[in-house]
Design an enzyme around this catalytic site. Sequence first.
Site, PDB file in Angstrom:
ATOM      1  N   HIS A   1      37.679  37.517  43.316  1.00  0.00           N
ATOM      2  CA  HIS A   1      37.339  38.997  42.882  1.00  0.00           C
ATOM      3  C   HIS A   1      37.315  39.801  44.086  1.00  0.00           C
ATOM      4  O   HIS A   1      37.490  39.548  45.234  1.00  0.00           O
ATOM      5  CB  HIS A   1      35.678  38.939  42.216  1.00  0.00           C
ATOM      6  CG  HIS A   1      34.728  38.713  43.249  1.00  0.00           C
ATOM      7  ND1 HIS A   1      33.951  39.618  44.258  1.00  0.00           N
ATOM      8  CD2 HIS A   1      34.049  37.632  43.550  1.00  0.00           C
ATOM      9  CE1 HIS A   1      33.066  38.941  44.985  1.00  0.00           C
ATOM     10  NE2 HIS A   1      33.252  37.627  44.557  1.00  0.00           N
TER      11      HIS A   1
ATOM     12  N   ASP B   1      36.163  43.332  44.392  1.00  0.00           N
ATOM     13  CA  ASP B   1      34.907  44.088  44.629  1.00  0.00           C
ATOM     14  C   ASP B   1      34.026  43.206  45.677  1.00  0.00           C
ATOM     15  O   ASP B   1      34.021  42.014  45.604  1.00  0.00           O
ATOM     16  CB  ASP B   1      34.160  44.255  43.472  1.00  0.00           C
ATOM     17  CG  ASP B   1      33.663  43.043  42.807  1.00  0.00           C
ATOM     18  OD1 ASP B   1      34.278  42.158  42.538  1.00  0.00           O
ATOM     19  OD2 ASP B   1      32.315  43.064  42.316  1.00  0.00           O
TER      20      ASP B   1
ATOM     21  N   ASP C   1      33.147  36.937  50.909  1.00  0.00           N
ATOM     22  CA  ASP C   1      32.991  37.144  49.410  1.00  0.00           C
ATOM     23  C   ASP C   1      33.495  38.418  48.919  1.00  0.00           C
ATOM     24  O   ASP C   1      33.156  39.522  48.985  1.00  0.00           O
ATOM     25  CB  ASP C   1      31.519  37.174  49.411  1.00  0.00           C
ATOM     26  CG  ASP C   1      30.929  37.322  47.829  1.00  0.00           C
ATOM     27  OD1 ASP C   1      31.711  37.105  47.151  1.00  0.00           O
ATOM     28  OD2 ASP C   1      29.875  37.658  47.677  1.00  0.00           O
TER      29      ASP C   1
ATOM     30  N   GLU D   1      32.734  41.772  39.900  1.00  0.00           N
ATOM     31  CA  GLU D   1      31.861  40.300  39.782  1.00  0.00           C
ATOM     32  C   GLU D   1      30.453  40.435  40.372  1.00  0.00           C
ATOM     33  O   GLU D   1      29.672  39.809  39.893  1.00  0.00           O
ATOM     34  CB  GLU D   1      32.743  39.367  40.766  1.00  0.00           C
ATOM     35  CG  GLU D   1      31.927  37.822  40.727  1.00  0.00           C
ATOM     36  CD  GLU D   1      30.698  37.781  41.523  1.00  0.00           C
ATOM     37  OE1 GLU D   1      29.950  36.672  41.172  1.00  0.00           O
ATOM     38  OE2 GLU D   1      30.747  38.416  42.526  1.00  0.00           O
ATOM     39  N   GLU D   2      30.460  41.567  41.377  1.00  0.00           N
ATOM     40  CA  GLU D   2      29.048  41.609  41.935  1.00  0.00           C
ATOM     41  C   GLU D   2      27.941  42.467  41.103  1.00  0.00           C
ATOM     42  O   GLU D   2      27.004  42.460  41.544  1.00  0.00           O
ATOM     43  CB  GLU D   2      29.185  42.401  43.371  1.00  0.00           C
ATOM     44  CG  GLU D   2      30.088  41.753  44.180  1.00  0.00           C
ATOM     45  CD  GLU D   2      29.577  40.326  44.800  1.00  0.00           C
ATOM     46  OE1 GLU D   2      28.455  40.196  44.277  1.00  0.00           O
ATOM     47  OE2 GLU D   2      30.059  39.725  45.519  1.00  0.00           O
TER      48      GLU D   2
ATOM     49  N   ASP E   1      34.335  30.865  44.972  1.00  0.00           N
ATOM     50  CA  ASP E   1      33.075  31.913  45.148  1.00  0.00           C
ATOM     51  C   ASP E   1      31.898  31.461  45.717  1.00  0.00           C
ATOM     52  O   ASP E   1      30.839  32.118  45.511  1.00  0.00           O
ATOM     53  CB  ASP E   1      33.242  32.814  43.959  1.00  0.00           C
ATOM     54  CG  ASP E   1      32.604  34.240  44.448  1.00  0.00           C
ATOM     55  OD1 ASP E   1      32.526  34.485  45.408  1.00  0.00           O
ATOM     56  OD2 ASP E   1      32.010  34.805  43.469  1.00  0.00           O
TER      57      ASP E   1
HETATM   58 ZN   LIG Z   1      31.372  36.617  45.313  1.00  0.00          ZN
END
Ligand SMILES: [Zn+2]
Length: 407
Positions: free
Chosen positions: A94, A96, A127, A160-161, A189
């Site tokens: 991801h 974001d 991340d 995703e967050e 992740d």
């Molecule tokens: Zn993540």
Amino acid sequence: MGFQDTARRIDGYADACTDFLVRICSIPALGPENQGDGEMAKYEVVRREVMALAPDRVEEIHAPDERVPDRVRPNLMAIFNGKDSSRTLWILAHIDVVPPGELRLWSHDPFEPVVRDGFISGRGVEDNGQAVAASIFAARAIKETATFGLNVGLALVSDEETGSLYGLDYVLRQRPDLFGADDLIIVPDAGNKDGDVIEIAEKHLLQVKFTVRGIQGHASRPDKHRNSLRAAANLIVELDDALHRKFSTQNQFFSPPESTFEPTRKEANVPNVNTIPGEDIFFFDSRILPDVDISQVIAEMEQAARAAKDRFGVEVAVEEFLRSESPNPTPADAPVVVALAAAVQEIYGVQTRPQGIGGQTVATFFRKRGLYAAVWEKILQTAHAPNERVTIENLVGNTKVFAKMML
Ligand SMILES: [Zn+2]
């Protein structure tokens, strides 16, 4: 010959891969829930890097979102054809990030990544930037030195967050046909420092809100009022005790091996000290082993609430705040787990073990559709923290693991 060439090529990418990670992490990609403008600016840079590899098929599945200036949350699916076209190895990362948090806890501007002594520091480098870069450079290495053994799909998604409603969840709802039952799906992740854990299962998630209502009044006259805080405090202790006692089974496959029941949020009651509070609200966050029936947990909670009501003369409302039943796990012998274990063994020389976790990842969305997803990466575990960082060594090593699986 063979993988040696590819591995050497990846060693030679160290600087380019570092530069790319620094470049993308210089662009904040925050969702509107985090007061951000979305992912488009960062996405354009990522997209350009992928398009330079001339993928055989590209699908941009942008989710409409009026809250961001570009009106969409971008999602890219880039597919490279392999010798075996019957199945696809997907690597989903991801773009974001989460907000930096307290700026004074950072040693530098979170969106001006710093490269020093083999580390790259900045918001989003771990991340999930490391995985974005590693997956793209793995595909590049195969493109330049070998042939894809099976179809390879790079899935680079938004949101995703903050829930994936505009990210993977949207992609799966729009295009369930993209993913097949025989596909190998990696979600890099989550992981650990040794890179020896492959996450294949998760616990049920249950968050419950308790509202305790008494009678508010002057603190000098408890005889005339009903203190919601006393009842709530007792109820928290009772719940903690009863839930852990009743649901104490262990499953060593999970870490931690037991169900967890944590009192978490507690809302403010009265602002002043000389008033007996009339309402108290608190929450429990529970991560429950898959073989435990969630409704039995709720029944236990309601029983404790009734006992508090009888003892303290208050009303107690018990409401589900969030409930997500764990999907069937990815089998420990699923092809993606076996291939990942072999690649990690070869590149890092470590034996992996499949494991269940308490926190849910986007792999849930795949598993709920019966698709086998495995969560793995080798990381320092600094996600969401100040001075989030990765090592160039892991960046290169993880690129090799992904490349190995693409053959
Ligand atoms: Zn993540």
